[in-house]
Structure formats: C-alpha cells, structure tokens
Design an enzyme around this catalytic site. Structure first.
Site, PDB file in Angstrom:
ATOM      1  N   HIS A  23      -0.656  -3.932  -4.346  1.00 34.79           N
ATOM      2  CA  HIS A  23       0.815  -3.872  -4.395  1.00 34.79           C
ATOM      3  C   HIS A  23       1.375  -3.927  -2.975  1.00 34.79           C
ATOM      4  O   HIS A  23       1.557  -2.908  -2.315  1.00 34.79           O
ATOM      5  CB  HIS A  23       1.259  -2.580  -5.096  1.00 34.79           C
ATOM      6  CG  HIS A  23       2.714  -2.562  -5.446  1.00 34.79           C
ATOM      7  ND1 HIS A  23       3.194  -2.040  -6.615  1.00 34.79           N
ATOM      8  CD2 HIS A  23       3.809  -3.006  -4.769  1.00 34.79           C
ATOM      9  CE1 HIS A  23       4.512  -2.154  -6.657  1.00 34.79           C
ATOM     10  NE2 HIS A  23       4.909  -2.734  -5.532  1.00 34.79           N
ATOM     11  N   ASP A  39       8.338  -6.500 -10.178  1.00 30.60           N
ATOM     12  CA  ASP A  39       8.462  -5.353  -9.279  1.00 30.60           C
ATOM     13  C   ASP A  39       9.710  -5.447  -8.407  1.00 30.60           C
ATOM     14  O   ASP A  39      10.075  -6.491  -7.907  1.00 30.60           O
ATOM     15  CB  ASP A  39       7.244  -5.231  -8.370  1.00 30.60           C
ATOM     16  CG  ASP A  39       7.331  -3.991  -7.507  1.00 30.60           C
ATOM     17  OD1 ASP A  39       7.423  -2.896  -8.066  1.00 30.60           O
ATOM     18  OD2 ASP A  39       7.345  -4.123  -6.273  1.00 30.60           O
ATOM     19  N   HIS A  81       7.221  -2.024 -13.020  1.00 38.94           N
ATOM     20  CA  HIS A  81       8.095  -1.159 -12.202  1.00 38.94           C
ATOM     21  C   HIS A  81       9.032  -0.485 -13.204  1.00 38.94           C
ATOM     22  O   HIS A  81       9.866  -1.152 -13.806  1.00 38.94           O
ATOM     23  CB  HIS A  81       8.865  -2.008 -11.196  1.00 38.94           C
ATOM     24  CG  HIS A  81       9.954  -1.277 -10.455  1.00 38.94           C
ATOM     25  ND1 HIS A  81       9.958  -1.140  -9.090  1.00 38.94           N
ATOM     26  CD2 HIS A  81      11.082  -0.646 -10.883  1.00 38.94           C
ATOM     27  CE1 HIS A  81      11.031  -0.456  -8.712  1.00 38.94           C
ATOM     28  NE2 HIS A  81      11.737  -0.147  -9.786  1.00 38.94           N
ATOM     29  N   ASP A 115       2.429  -0.274  -1.707  1.00 38.30           N
ATOM     30  CA  ASP A 115       3.811  -0.753  -1.879  1.00 38.30           C
ATOM     31  C   ASP A 115       4.382  -1.115  -0.505  1.00 38.30           C
ATOM     32  O   ASP A 115       5.568  -0.908  -0.233  1.00 38.30           O
ATOM     33  CB  ASP A 115       4.681   0.293  -2.585  1.00 38.30           C
ATOM     34  CG  ASP A 115       5.979  -0.304  -3.138  1.00 38.30           C
ATOM     35  OD1 ASP A 115       6.185  -1.529  -3.000  1.00 38.30           O
ATOM     36  OD2 ASP A 115       6.786   0.461  -3.692  1.00 38.30           O
ATOM     37  N   HIS A 123      10.663  -3.660   6.554  1.00 42.52           N
ATOM     38  CA  HIS A 123      12.088  -3.915   6.772  1.00 42.52           C
ATOM     39  C   HIS A 123      12.367  -3.923   8.265  1.00 42.52           C
ATOM     40  O   HIS A 123      11.757  -3.160   9.023  1.00 42.52           O
ATOM     41  CB  HIS A 123      12.949  -2.843   6.100  1.00 42.52           C
ATOM     42  CG  HIS A 123      12.953  -2.929   4.612  1.00 42.52           C
ATOM     43  ND1 HIS A 123      13.422  -4.029   3.933  1.00 42.52           N
ATOM     44  CD2 HIS A 123      12.532  -2.057   3.673  1.00 42.52           C
ATOM     45  CE1 HIS A 123      13.294  -3.820   2.630  1.00 42.52           C
ATOM     46  NE2 HIS A 123      12.744  -2.637   2.443  1.00 42.52           N
TER      47      HIS A 123
END
Lengths: 307, 430
Positions: B60, B152, B179, B306, B310
């Site tokens: 993931h 997801d 999700h 996950d 960013h």
C-alpha cells in the site's frame, strides 16, 4: 507577569494568570469608564497588527479601541483585503508583516490552530482573537470579568453554558477557564450539539435546560449559528426555541441573584427571547464593556512584560 | 552477477529456516543455501550479525505518478522503497489520470522497470476514475498485470456499486482492497472524534465511519465470495469485525500501518503537527494497543505504510487544510524492529510473515523462499544499526514523516531484487 508568552488558549492559563488579567482590567475601569480622556500611554510606540482572516465586527472593534486607549500604533487587515485571498500561505503572510517589525499580532481565523502556527513564524507576541471551533480566550476573559463584577468571586458559582457547544470556540475557552477558577460548569445542548468529549472539560452535561435552570448562578446562552442548521442538527428555529430558548417563563425560575450572559450577536427569538435579552438580569452590554478592559489588560501584560 | 551472502541468520518460516546459513545467488535466482559455501567468482556480502529474509513487500504505497510528480515519482518512490529494504511495492491507483485501464497499468510497470530498484505491482481502480459510479476495466487490467483492486482514498459509497465490483472481481484471482469510510459520517472530519477533536476544536472523523463500512464489505464478501482485504485498519472494533469474519472462514484479511501501531491521538498536541494528520486518523491509545495485539496474534495479516508523500507547502499550513498522510517506506522496518522485534514482542519469523510472505500472497505474486530455485528477492537487516529520522535521511521526494525526530534501531543494509543489488550497505545503488 503572566506564565505564558502568547495568549492562545485558556487551558494553558493558571488561576493566577487569570486573576492578574481581571485585576489589571479592573484598574483600567476608571480610565475608560469615568474619565473624559480615555487614554493611557502604556503602549506608546508599540506596533500591533490585527489580522482578521475571518469577518468580525465586535471583536475587531473592541481590540481596536483597546489599542487606541493604550496608545499603541495598530493596523487592521481583513481576510478580504489581505493577500490570503490571493492564495498566499499563512507563513508567507506572517513573514511579510513580520519583516516590518511588529510587536504583536491579534489573530482571528477560520481554521483551528492558526494562532499557534503564527507563533512559529514570528518573534512577535500573538493573541488569539478566535480560531475556528477551537478557542476564543479573550471572550472568556471578558466573560469572567463580567461574572466576577456581579458576584465578587468566581469559585463555587454554578454556570450553565447553553447552545451549539460542538461548534463553539466560546465554550472551548470559557468552560476550562471557569473550571480553573473553581466554578461548576454544566453544558446544556441537544445531543447533536454536545461537545465530543465533555469529560475533558470536567463539566456536567445535560440535554434538559429545565432540569438545571433553577440551580444556576449564571446562564450563558450561545448564539446558534444559523448557517450551521443545514445538515439538520436541529429541526427548526421554533423547536430549538421551545426546548432550549431562554424565555421569560424560564427567566422567572432563575435564582433571585442569577445573571444572563451572551457573547453576541444574538438571535432574538431563537436562543433568547427579546424581553429576556433586555431584562434586569442581562449582563450582555456589560460584557461588551468588559471586552475593552480585559483586552487592554491582556495586551498590557503581554507587551509590558518585555520592558 | 553472483553474490555470496555469508554467515547471516536466515529467517524464512515458509521453509522452516531460522539459523545461520550461507546463500549463493547467481543471476536472478538463489542457487544454493547451505551451512558453508565457497564460490570464488561471487562477490561476498558479509552477513555476520545480520538477518537475511525474503524481500520485504509493502502492498500500500502512493507514488503520485502520473499527475503529482512534484510529490513523488516512480523513480524517487523506488529509491525510497529500496532504501527501506523493500523489493516489492503495490502502488495505489489514485493518480491523475486514475489507474483504471490496462494502459494505465503498463505505465507504472514500465517506469519501474526503467528505475530498476523495486518490483512495482500496480493496483487498479475498482471504479472508473475512482468515482464510485461504474466499473473500471478490471479484466483488461488483470491481463496487463494488475496486482489487486482498490478505490483507495475513498470508500465506494454505494453498497450496490461495491457489490457489483466485488462480484465482478470474484471471477479473477485477485483481492479487493477496501478503504472503508462512510463519507456521510466522516464528513469534514480531520482528526479522531472524541477528546482530540474537542481539545483542538476540529471536526471529528469517527471510528463508526470506518467500522460500518467494514461490516458492510464483510457482508458483501459473504454474498459475492470475493476475497476482501481491509486497508489501513485503525480501530479495535473494526479489528473485531475482521476477526469474526475470519473465524467464520470468510476470505477476509487486513493490514495496519506503523503509524496506527505506534502513534495515537494523544500524540497530537497544541502545536498542530500536520505530519500526524492521517486518513483514517490516529485513534485512541486503546485502539493502538488492540492493533499491536492483532499484528502479533495473527488477526492482522500485514504491515503496510500507506506511504503518502506531500510537498512541504501542503503540510506547512493550518491543520484543517493540510493534506492527509505520512511517508513511511523508509521508517517501516526500523519502527517494527525498534518497537516490536527489538522489544521481544514479535519473533523474526512473524516479522517475515507480515512484511514479506503475507503481502506477497495477497498480491498474488509467486512466493519468494530462501531455497534454491527461488527468485533472489532478498533483504539483509542489521538489527543493531541506528538511525536518526531527519529530513536528510529520506530518499523520498517528500519529507512529511510522522516519525521525524525519532531515533530507531535496526535497518536494512542490503537488498537484492531479482539478483540485482539495489541497496549496498545502506546506500541505494544507481
């Protein structure tokens, strides 16, 4: 001297801090409320920026008057006139203003935590003028001042805060401040307006105003934000008024010496009936007056401490 | 190129190995595993004091490519994966455009081959554009190598649409990764509901929003027979639902992230550190403890990161407008070693199950075993080497880690991916 550098939230204030603010505010009372020349030179030459990223009238004007009465140099910037609307980041906005060498920011913001974020981008002192649903500490101080003026003390008082608690920065700062000063706080709201975790404030909680109103020394009515009615947390103004509104009938059941507060602006006929807002128990205009005194005290204590 | 990994403690529960061995790799394969091997032509990798395990798999991750290359690319994400000790990652389809047809599956696969640092096993979207309205070209994507299917980033809001998705996927040997989030309950939530939301004055993202959809999807699994994998489980109650489904014999599995294992909403303080803003949010301490118990007792099948890169300006702002997520590829193994294996709570063989064997099986990849004839996807781990988690430590293009400032013990030092050395003594090769 206060134990904090900035005024961000009431949870970091000690009882001694709060008492200092209220006592200092009291010392400004004869200057502001009795003299013809309502001004002291305490902050002459100090620069204060009122950065209001969300619309506000009463809080902004209260700060501006407090600044003038302390002889500070101040400018006010609104969200619509600042470059924030042009997509500038908060950090850039603050660093830009900071480059002009200011001593204090008074901040009103739509987003929780904005004042704290600002402290990371400036050496100036920051006062939180209300951030999102988080805190509104200067409102809490003026409320405490008003209540103390009436009763002479705060400890042991029973205070009900009634209304949209879930969305309320007023409740978020007032409840902990009252607890710090030894008051007993009851949160009154429909389940859809209750705070997520009342135990954190150490407050009592009820859905029934009628069960508690006779025991209260202070009934503090919050404004129900009409714009938040969509999403159906309550069915109608009419029903809210019937269940939670402070009517003359409910007012008549209050203790003889009990008082009514409201942070404004009021929705007459919704959370408070018009006659009640204007009745002898109402301290709503006293709160407005106390706002200037307590904000003067906060700015004086935070800036004066640096001399 | 041949490599001889000498004297490492080899752990592979698939072949019952938990002992010191030499391992010889030639070309893409393991050719010999024995107590002592001499091979004059092979380059020796010293393994004494280290552990050698089947290559780690993170099923993931978000590599943001195409569409958000300023956050991460397949190339930079691959570097982060190799640096973290991984040989395989499954990329989520919420790119721009969304990975929802065969051509979109080929793109990350091709880019990854070019980068040559990690096997990228792209996941396809369940619905076109991840909009939750119509089926994506799932069969086309299977034929182009999609490893699993997920929307997801969002739950599929319509139960009817989700039923169609799961029924359709059930014809292929692939898992649906869900999700779970009922958006009418999570609403504008940006933090766990309850104390943290009240204290910091923000809308809560309640556990119920996750648990209700887990319950729904388990019932859809029962109805359709499609294998269901619950993404990034975050609450005790959600885990109880998964346990009950497993006890019934339903094909239900789940995964957990290191941030939900080792952080909770109490870690979010008045500084509003936006690197702790996640979806699903950091939950209560009791949830965190239940998840830790679940990864140990077998009710949680694997650890995933996950990995959600960013840019700085997307995190260096007010909490309510900051983006959700933390990077994770380069801290996942060190966190598991520091908090689980190093403390004696988790055995090495359980670590291998949750970080290699189980996720590889869920992605329907061929097993990698430490025995002759298996593909040489291998991770060599120094359990004593220490790292400081600073921005400079990361190979990822983004630095938004929830674990910045931590000091961790145990890290991958060397990785072979299909016999190619991608990490050499902690340094990414190429």
């Amino acid at each position: 001297m206060l134990s904090v550098k900035h005024l961000i939230d009431t949870t970091s204030l000690t009882a001694d801090d709060i008492t200092q603010i209220l006592d200092t505010a009291k010392s400004f009372d004869p200057i502001v409320n009795a003299r013809t020349i309502k001004k002291v030179p305490a902050l002459r030459g100090r620069t204060i920026v009122n950065l209001f990223l969300e619309p506000s009238t009463r809080t902004l004007k209260s700060f501006e008057l407090a600044e003038k009465r302390l002889s500070a140099d101040s400018i006010s910037m609104g969200g619509s006139t600042s470059s924030v609307v042009k997509g500038e980041s908060l950090a850039d906005t603050i660093q830009t203003i900071d480059a002009m060498n200011v001593d204090m920011f008074v901040v009103r913001a739509r987003l929780a935590g904005t004042p704290q974020k600002i402290t990371e981008n400036t050496d100036a002192i920051v006062i939180n003028g209300g951030d999102g649903k988080h805190q509104h500490p200067t409102q809490a101080m003026l409320d405490l001042y008003t209540i103390r003026e009436h009763f002479g003390h705060l400890d042991g008082l029973k205070v009900a805060i009634v209304g949209d608690l879930a969305h309320s920065r007023v409740c978020g700062s007032l409840a902990p401040a009252l607890k710090t000063m030894g008051a007993d706080v009851t949160l009154v709201a429909p389940p859809t307006f209750q705070v997520g975790d009342p135990s954190w404030f150490g407050c009592n909680q009820t859905n029934h105003l009628d069960d508690v109103i006779e025991d209260m020394d202070v009934v503090y009515m919050l404004r129900v934000q009409l714009e938040r009615m969509e999403g159906a947390a309550i069915p109608s103004r009419r029903e809210y008024n019937r269940l939670y509104g402070l009517s003359l009938e409910r007012e008549a059941r209050m203790k003889p010496n009990a008082i009514i507060c409201h942070p404004g602006p009021m929705n007459r006929g919704m959370e408070i009936d018009a006659e009640v807002a204007d009745c002898a128990r109402s301290r709503i205009l006293n709160q407005v007056n106390a706002g200037v005194l307590t904000r003067m005290a906060e700015m004086y204590l935070l800036l004066g401490g640096e001399e | 190129m041949a490599y001889l990994i000498k004297g490492a403690h080899v752990v592979d529960p698939q072949v019952g190995l938990d002992d010191i061995r030499d391992v010889l790799v030639d070309g893409k394969e393991i050719v010999e595993v024995a107590e002592s091997i001499e091979a004059a032509d092979a380059e020796v990798i010293e393994g004494t004091g280290k552990y050698l395990v089947p290559g780690l798999v993170d099923m993931h991750v978000h590599f943001r490519d195409p569409g958000f290359e300023y956050k991460e690319t397949i190339a930079t994400g691959s570097r982060a994966a190799a640096h973290g000790g991984f040989t395989d990652v499954a990329t989520m389809p919420n790119t721009d455009p969304v990975t929802d047809d065969g051509a979109e599956i080929r793109y990350p696969s091709d880019r990854a081959r070019k980068a040559g640092l990690v096997h990228v096993r792209p996941m396809g979207a369940l619905t076109r554009g991840e909009k939750g309205e119509s089926l994506a070209e799932i069969g086309d994507m299977v034929m182009e190598g999609a490893s699993a299917f997920s929307d997801d980033g969002h739950g599929v809001q319509s139960a009817g649409m989700m039923k169609t998705c799961m029924a359709y996927v059930s014809q292929f040997d692939r898992v649906v990764c869900a999700h779970c989030e009922v958006e009418s309950l999570s609403g504008n939530g940006v933090i766990n509901s309850g104390r943290a939301a009240t204290r910091l004055g923000m809308f809560g993202w309640p556990p119920l929003a996750e648990e209700l959809e887990i319950w729904r999807d388990i019932e859809l699994c029962r109805s359709t027979g499609c294998a269901l994998h619950i993404c990034h489980i975050s609450t005790e109650k959600g885990l109880e639902l998964v346990k009950a489904a497993k006890a019934e014999g339903l094909p239900v599995t789940c995964e957990v992230t290191p941030h939900h294992l080792f952080l909770c909403d109490e870690d979010i303080d008045d500084t509003y550190n936006t690197n702790l803003k996640m979806n699903p949010p950091l939950r209560k301490r009791s949830d965190m403890e239940a998840l830790c118990a679940g990864i140990l007792d077998g009710s949680i099948d694997c650890v995933v990161t996950d990995h959600a890169p960013h840019a700085k300006h997307e995190k260096d702002c007010e909490w309510e407008i900051a983006f959700f997520g933390t990077i994770g590829l380069e801290t996942s193994l060190p966190l598991m070693l520091t908090n689980m294996v190093g403390t004696g709570k988790m055995s090495w063989s359980r670590l291998v199950e949750v970080m290699a064997v189980n996720p590889r099986a869920l992605l329907r990849c061929k097993p990698v075993k430490i025995e002759a004839g298996s593909q040489a996807d291998l991770t060599l781990i120094d359990p004593k080497r220490e790292i400081d988690v600073t921005e400079d430590y990361f190979q990822s293009k983004s630095k938004n880690s929830a674990f910045l400032g931590q000091h961790l013990t145990g890290v991958a030092t060397d990785v072979l991916m299909a016999g190619k050395r991608t990490l050499a003594d902690g340094v990414v090769v190429a």
